[in-house]
Design a protein around this motif. Structure first.
Motif, PDB file in Angstrom:
ATOM      1  N   GLN A   1       3.327  -6.662   1.952  1.00 49.04           N
ATOM      2  CA  GLN A   1       3.152  -7.323   0.674  1.00 49.04           C
ATOM      3  C   GLN A   1       3.301  -8.841   0.708  1.00 49.04           C
TER       4      GLN A   1
ATOM      5  N   GLU B   1       3.861   2.596  -0.592  1.00 50.39           N
ATOM      6  CA  GLU B   1       5.107   1.833  -0.571  1.00 50.39           C
ATOM      7  C   GLU B   1       5.335   1.152   0.775  1.00 50.39           C
TER       8      GLU B   1
ATOM      9  N   THR C   1       2.886  -0.546   2.380  1.00 51.37           N
ATOM     10  CA  THR C   1       1.911  -1.619   2.541  1.00 51.37           C
ATOM     11  C   THR C   1       2.589  -2.981   2.639  1.00 51.37           C
TER      12      THR C   1
ATOM     13  N   ASN D   1      -3.683  -3.560   5.943  1.00 52.96           N
ATOM     14  CA  ASN D   1      -2.946  -2.292   5.973  1.00 52.96           C
ATOM     15  C   ASN D   1      -3.685  -1.197   6.731  1.00 52.96           C
TER      16      ASN D   1
ATOM     17  N   GLN E   1      -1.513  -3.430  -2.697  1.00 50.39           N
ATOM     18  CA  GLN E   1      -0.548  -2.411  -2.284  1.00 50.39           C
ATOM     19  C   GLN E   1      -1.116  -1.027  -2.563  1.00 50.39           C
TER      20      GLN E   1
ATOM     21  N   GLU F   1       0.422   3.013   5.658  1.00 53.14           N
ATOM     22  CA  GLU F   1       0.300   1.809   4.842  1.00 53.14           C
ATOM     23  C   GLU F   1      -0.913   1.841   3.921  1.00 53.14           C
TER      24      GLU F   1
END
Length: 220
Positions: A142, A138, A140, A108, A135, A165
């Protein structure tokens, strides 16, 4: 000492022996009953981030790029599956170098993804097996499938993006710096608020700087 012993699940006598050794080598100091890291570790860190002459070449060019763009420019390398910033150039004296030594997950961060995109799938999987995909916002990534797609886009366009991220309100654009043998030396990224960091403005300047760095390293 008892807190350290409890945290590490070791006997007090074992921890005491280790701390005594560290203290004798001036790596920790004792104030009352509390142990602290010693300033000697600062010198070790300085030696580590200056150990390669290539790093100084990057730092000089990063400083020039920061001045041209009036944005923060950081140089990161990877160690043990994470990226760590070893130079952070910023025209704001209050913020200059404040990120030096900071670790980031690679999935990220722009610098991390720029380096991952240069690696084999097997090496990327090793990083993910160790650190996972934590994470932090929101935005990032996944899933591994999503990350692989993002790395493919990074290779295609020649640079990596981090659009809030790792931290809300922070965007970064990064490019890998490669050695003459094709291995990755590290990555350079420009970061700032999304409204200010347009790809049209940043990418050409960043690409030119990375090209200059790689050419100077190859000419040594």
């Amino acid at each position: 000492m008892s807190e350290i012993a409890s945290e590490l699940d070791l006997a007090n006598s074992t921890v005491h022996a280790h701390l005594t050794t560290l203290r004798n080598h001036e790596l920790v100091v004792k104030e009352g009953n509390v142990f602290h890291l010693g300033i000697k570790l600062f010198h070790f860190g300085e030696q580590a981030r200056h150990r390669k002459p290539e790093y100084e070449i990057v730092r000089r060019h990063a400083h020039e790029l920061s001045n041209r763009l009036n944005e923060e420019v950081a140089f990161a390398i990877t160690e043990h599956g994470r990226s760590v910033i070893i130079f952070d150039e910023n025209n704001d004296p209050a913020k200059q170098g404040f990120q030096v030594g900071r670790y980031f997950h690679m999935h990220n961060s722009a610098s991390g993804k720029a380096m991952l995109a240069e690696w084999s799938r097997e090496r990327v999987d090793e990083v993910l097996d160790r650190w996972g995909l934590p994470q932090e916002t929101e935005n990032t990534i996944q899933s591994r499938a999503e990350l692989y797609e993002e790395l493919a886009r990074t290779r295609e366009r020649g640079y990596a993006l981090n659009d809030q991220e790792a931290l809300e309100g922070l965007m970064a654009i990064g490019m890998a710096i490669t050695n003459p043998d094709g291995s990755v030396l590290g990555s350079l990224d420009v970061s700032g608020p999304p409204y200010r960091l347009s790809e049209e403005r940043i990418v050409p300047e960043l690409r030119e700087t990375v090209t200059e760095i790689e050419h100077e390293i190859a000419s040594r």
